[in-house]
Motif scaffolding. Structure first.
Motif, PDB file in Angstrom:
ATOM      1  N   SER A 124       3.194   0.613   3.312  1.00 26.27           N
ATOM      2  CA  SER A 124       2.899  -0.391   4.329  1.00 26.27           C
ATOM      3  C   SER A 124       2.567  -1.692   3.630  1.00 26.27           C
ATOM      4  O   SER A 124       2.248  -1.717   2.434  1.00 26.27           O
ATOM      5  CB  SER A 124       1.747   0.039   5.236  1.00 26.27           C
ATOM      6  OG  SER A 124       0.524   0.013   4.548  1.00 26.27           O
ATOM      7  N   SER A 151      -5.688  -2.805   7.477  1.00 25.73           N
ATOM      8  CA  SER A 151      -4.554  -2.450   6.631  1.00 25.73           C
ATOM      9  C   SER A 151      -4.980  -1.477   5.540  1.00 25.73           C
ATOM     10  O   SER A 151      -6.053  -1.604   4.961  1.00 25.73           O
ATOM     11  CB  SER A 151      -3.993  -3.720   5.995  1.00 25.73           C
ATOM     12  OG  SER A 151      -2.824  -3.425   5.279  1.00 25.73           O
ATOM     13  N   GLY A 152      -4.155  -0.489   5.296  1.00 24.90           N
ATOM     14  CA  GLY A 152      -4.437   0.495   4.260  1.00 24.90           C
ATOM     15  C   GLY A 152      -5.239   1.679   4.744  1.00 24.90           C
ATOM     16  O   GLY A 152      -5.474   2.616   3.990  1.00 24.90           O
ATOM     17  N   PRO A 189       0.249  -4.892   3.084  1.00 25.88           N
ATOM     18  CA  PRO A 189      -1.020  -5.579   3.350  1.00 25.88           C
ATOM     19  C   PRO A 189      -0.734  -7.046   3.614  1.00 25.88           C
ATOM     20  O   PRO A 189       0.341  -7.535   3.248  1.00 25.88           O
ATOM     21  CB  PRO A 189      -1.783  -5.412   2.036  1.00 25.88           C
ATOM     22  CG  PRO A 189      -0.700  -5.316   1.003  1.00 25.88           C
ATOM     23  CD  PRO A 189       0.444  -4.646   1.674  1.00 25.88           C
ATOM     24  N   LEU A 232      -4.229   1.536  -2.888  1.00 27.52           N
ATOM     25  CA  LEU A 232      -4.415   0.242  -2.246  1.00 27.52           C
ATOM     26  C   LEU A 232      -4.506  -0.864  -3.291  1.00 27.52           C
ATOM     27  O   LEU A 232      -3.896  -1.930  -3.160  1.00 27.52           O
ATOM     28  CB  LEU A 232      -5.670   0.251  -1.364  1.00 27.52           C
ATOM     29  CG  LEU A 232      -5.730   1.337  -0.283  1.00 27.52           C
ATOM     30  CD1 LEU A 232      -6.988   1.197   0.560  1.00 27.52           C
ATOM     31  CD2 LEU A 232      -4.499   1.315   0.601  1.00 27.52           C
ATOM     32  N   PHE A 239       1.337   5.614  -0.010  1.00 29.38           N
ATOM     33  CA  PHE A 239       0.702   6.835   0.465  1.00 29.38           C
ATOM     34  C   PHE A 239       1.599   8.035   0.153  1.00 29.38           C
ATOM     35  O   PHE A 239       2.822   7.922   0.138  1.00 29.38           O
ATOM     36  CB  PHE A 239       0.518   6.796   1.996  1.00 29.38           C
ATOM     37  CG  PHE A 239      -0.235   5.604   2.515  1.00 29.38           C
ATOM     38  CD1 PHE A 239       0.374   4.363   2.634  1.00 29.38           C
ATOM     39  CD2 PHE A 239      -1.568   5.723   2.898  1.00 29.38           C
ATOM     40  CE1 PHE A 239      -0.320   3.260   3.114  1.00 29.38           C
ATOM     41  CE2 PHE A 239      -2.270   4.630   3.385  1.00 29.38           C
ATOM     42  CZ  PHE A 239      -1.646   3.402   3.493  1.00 29.38           C
ATOM     43  N   LYS A 268      -3.715   7.884  -1.672  1.00 30.80           N
ATOM     44  CA  LYS A 268      -3.155   6.566  -1.381  1.00 30.80           C
ATOM     45  C   LYS A 268      -3.539   5.585  -2.470  1.00 30.80           C
ATOM     46  O   LYS A 268      -4.573   5.747  -3.139  1.00 30.80           O
ATOM     47  CB  LYS A 268      -3.626   6.069  -0.012  1.00 30.80           C
ATOM     48  CG  LYS A 268      -5.120   5.831   0.116  1.00 30.80           C
ATOM     49  CD  LYS A 268      -5.453   5.379   1.540  1.00 30.80           C
ATOM     50  CE  LYS A 268      -6.958   5.189   1.710  1.00 30.80           C
ATOM     51  NZ  LYS A 268      -7.313   4.801   3.115  1.00 30.80           N
ATOM     52  N   TYR A 305       0.866  -1.164   0.000  1.00 36.18           N
ATOM     53  CA  TYR A 305       0.000   0.000   0.000  1.00 36.18           C
ATOM     54  C   TYR A 305       0.911   1.224   0.000  1.00 36.18           C
ATOM     55  O   TYR A 305       1.908   1.258   0.724  1.00 36.18           O
ATOM     56  CB  TYR A 305      -0.903   0.028   1.225  1.00 36.18           C
ATOM     57  CG  TYR A 305      -1.965  -1.044   1.264  1.00 36.18           C
ATOM     58  CD1 TYR A 305      -2.516  -1.439   2.474  1.00 36.18           C
ATOM     59  CD2 TYR A 305      -2.446  -1.647   0.110  1.00 36.18           C
ATOM     60  CE1 TYR A 305      -3.508  -2.406   2.527  1.00 36.18           C
ATOM     61  CE2 TYR A 305      -3.431  -2.611   0.147  1.00 36.18           C
ATOM     62  CZ  TYR A 305      -3.959  -2.988   1.368  1.00 36.18           C
ATOM     63  OH  TYR A 305      -4.940  -3.946   1.417  1.00 36.18           O
TER      64      TYR A 305
END
Lengths: 115, 113
Positions: free
Chosen positions: A94, B98-99, A96, A51, A34, A49, A32
């Motif tokens: 990050s 998450s996210g 997932p 995803l 951002f 962001k 992910y």
């Protein structure tokens, strides 16, 4: 562990000119991504962001970013900047699907818009 | 209404003192974080709590102790302050999924003399 590289520590640009702030991340697995902005003496605010889905992500204040998996990049763009866009911009990643994974930030790019 | 608030905004203190920074969020989030931003603007996670339970504890000196009395509050206590602790400390919150977007407080600027 994930890492994020923001290639430019400072980017000066004239008002109404286009700008691109570069971001590369380390992992080729699903991530992910951002972009956050920090105005002087303030906290961070989410710009946009990624995803999943469309690789072109539109955010607030006319910013957009394109996710490129093959180049592990997530560059931020704006076609015409304003003085008010002067700020520090942070790219973050990050992993997932774990909700425990914290954001890993790049070192930031200082965008200075010149009148 | 402020979503994530921190107090104090500025903190100037002497080496060796003990100080606390408070954080509150009114977003109904279940996860809160402390980040440290150094003089070069680099942001690094320190701690994360989910529903009052510590879930992330990065390599931070044990002089730093977070405390979460409830899921809307996450405080940071620092013992025996050192010069190198001078930084801006940001609190953030999110849902644990998450996210999810993290929402940041305005920061606490700590200067240790």
């Amino acid at each position: 562990a994930q890492s994020v590289t923001q290639l430019d520590s400072q980017v000066p640009v004239f008002e109404e000119a286009p700008v691109e702030l570069r971001c590369n991340y380390s992992s080729s697995v699903s991530v992910y991504l951002f972009w956050y902005v920090q105005y002087p003496n303030q906290g961070l605010q989410l710009l946009l962001k990624y995803l999943s889905g469309s690789t072109l992500v539109k955010g607030i204040n006319g910013f957009e970013a394109e996710f490129n998996k093959s180049q592990t990049s997530f560059h931020l763009r704006k076609p015409s900047v304003h003085i008010s866009d002067t700020a520090e911009y942070f790219c973050a990643v990050s992993d997932p699907p774990s909700g425990n994974t914290p954001l890993v930030f790049g070192k930031g790019t200082r965008l200075s818009v010149i009148a | 209404d402020t979503a994530v608030s921190q107090t104090p905004k500025y903190l100037v203190t002497q080496m060796g003192n003990d100080k606390s920074i408070k954080c509150e969020q009114n977003l109904g989030h279940d996860t809160m974080y402390w980040y440290k931003q150094d003089s070069k603007k680099f942001l690094k996670i320190m701690f994360s709590y989910n529903n009052k339970e510590l879930i992330i504890n990065e390599t931070v000196p044990n002089r730093f102790s977070p405390k979460s009395p409830d899921k809307a509050h996450l405080n940071l206590h620092i013992n025996s302050l050192e010069l190198g602790d001078s930084a801006v400390y940001f609190c953030a919150s999110s849902q644990r999924r998450s996210g999810e977007t993290q929402y940041f407080g305005p920061g606490t600027r700590l200067l240790v003399l």
